[in-house]
Design an enzyme around this catalytic site. Structure first.
Site, short mmCIF file in Angstrom:
data_model
loop_
_atom_site.label_atom_id
_atom_site.label_comp_id
_atom_site.label_asym_id
_atom_site.label_seq_id
_atom_site.Cartn_x
_atom_site.Cartn_y
_atom_site.Cartn_z
CG MET A 164 -54.73 22.69 36.58
SD MET A 164 -54.07 24.28 37.09
CE MET A 164 -54.23 25.23 35.60
CB CYS A 165 -50.30 18.63 34.32
SG CYS A 165 -50.81 17.37 35.50
NE ARG A 166 -55.07 16.72 30.87
CZ ARG A 166 -56.35 16.51 31.19
NH1 ARG A 166 -57.15 15.86 30.36
NH2 ARG A 166 -56.83 16.95 32.33
CB VAL A 219 -47.17 17.14 29.34
CG1 VAL A 219 -46.32 16.19 28.51
CG2 VAL A 219 -48.65 16.83 29.16
#
Length: 271
Positions: A1-3, A88
């Protein structure tokens, strides 16, 4: 999903935290090592940071992948800060909000990011959204789940809740309305970092020279990185980290933390 990643400590270039580490956020945009959902984080990125003497953070956000932005690489080389939040993004659903949907979201001195997804979005949170004043809903920066979760957190902060309570109550409210949601939230005010684990990975590093890094995954192979258990609230300063179990809305508590996990001071010698 994101970091995502947050830092509070001695001032250093943005690039030393985001670009330079061998497995830093820059590399995690295409080759994360611990990401459970999704594989490439190319749907936008953002960085928020604090300048000396200014409590209101600056932000740099783009709709494209971080590796394609040479202007940011140059900026990250020279801009120094003692606190930042960066992310990100791998979008859950495609949308037209472009960089407005990229974390960090901001209000006053706060920066915020959400790693995860709200199950059943958007219908599952319709009753919760109705508790917000109409003006706040109409002024949402983006039409995604993270922006609404941020609005819920921000409403609590503005009502006087501290960061830990604001995150905890929001996670429990959203999890009750939308079970199976993943709600790793990250918040900083420039001095402290507050985060939750709820369905995805989170790690922290207390650096012996001062400074704390909280991130979705380690940016290098330093053996002093510590993984945060699921269903946990993390509260960190530049020198200390505290972990508190969160209780599931269904009534189950997270596993108890060991005595060495509950409190860590970066000022203490490490073995």
């Amino acid at each position: 999903m994101c970091r995502h990643l947050a830092y509070a400590g001695p001032a250093e270039p943005l690039g030393d935290l985001i670009m330079a580490p061998p497995h830093g956020l820059y590399r995690q945009s295409w080759a994360p090592r611990h990401q459970r959902y999704g594989t490439v984080n190319a749907d936008g990125f953002g960085v928020g940071w604090y300048a000396d003497g200014d409590p209101v953070p600056a932000r740099y956000r783009r709709a494209g992948p971080i590796w394609a932005d040479q202007s940011f690489a140059d900026l990250a080389r020279v801009v120094r800060t003692g606190a930042l939040l960066a992310a990100v993004r791998d979008a859950t659903l495609a949308g037209a909000d472009a960089e407005a949907a990229a974390a960090p979201f901001a209000a006053g001195a706060w920066l915020f990011s959400h790693n995860g997804a709200v199950a059943g979005w958007p219908g599952s949170l319709a009753p919760v959204a109705a508790t917000l004043p109409p003006g706040e809903l109409l002024s949402l920066e983006a039409r995604n789940d993270s922006a609404l979760v941020w609005a819920l957190v921000l409403a609590r902060l503005r009502a006087g809740d501290d960061e830990g309570r604001a995150l905890t109550e929001t996670v429990l409210e959203v999890a009750a309305a939308a079970p199976a949601s993943r709600l790793n939230l990250l918040l900083t005010n420039g001095s402290t970092v507050t985060a939750t684990t709820w369905g995805d990975t989170l790690w922290y590093l207390s650096r012996p020279g001062g400074g704390t890094v909280v991130a979705s995954e380690p940016y290098d192979d330093d053996p002093h990185w510590r993984e945060v258990p699921d269903r946990t609230l993390l509260t960190a300063s530049r020198t200390d980290v505290r972990l508190t179990p969160l209780k599931d809305p269904g009534g189950a508590a997270a596993p108890a933390l060991g005595p060495t996990d509950a409190f860590v001071s970066a000022k203490e010698p490490r073995t």
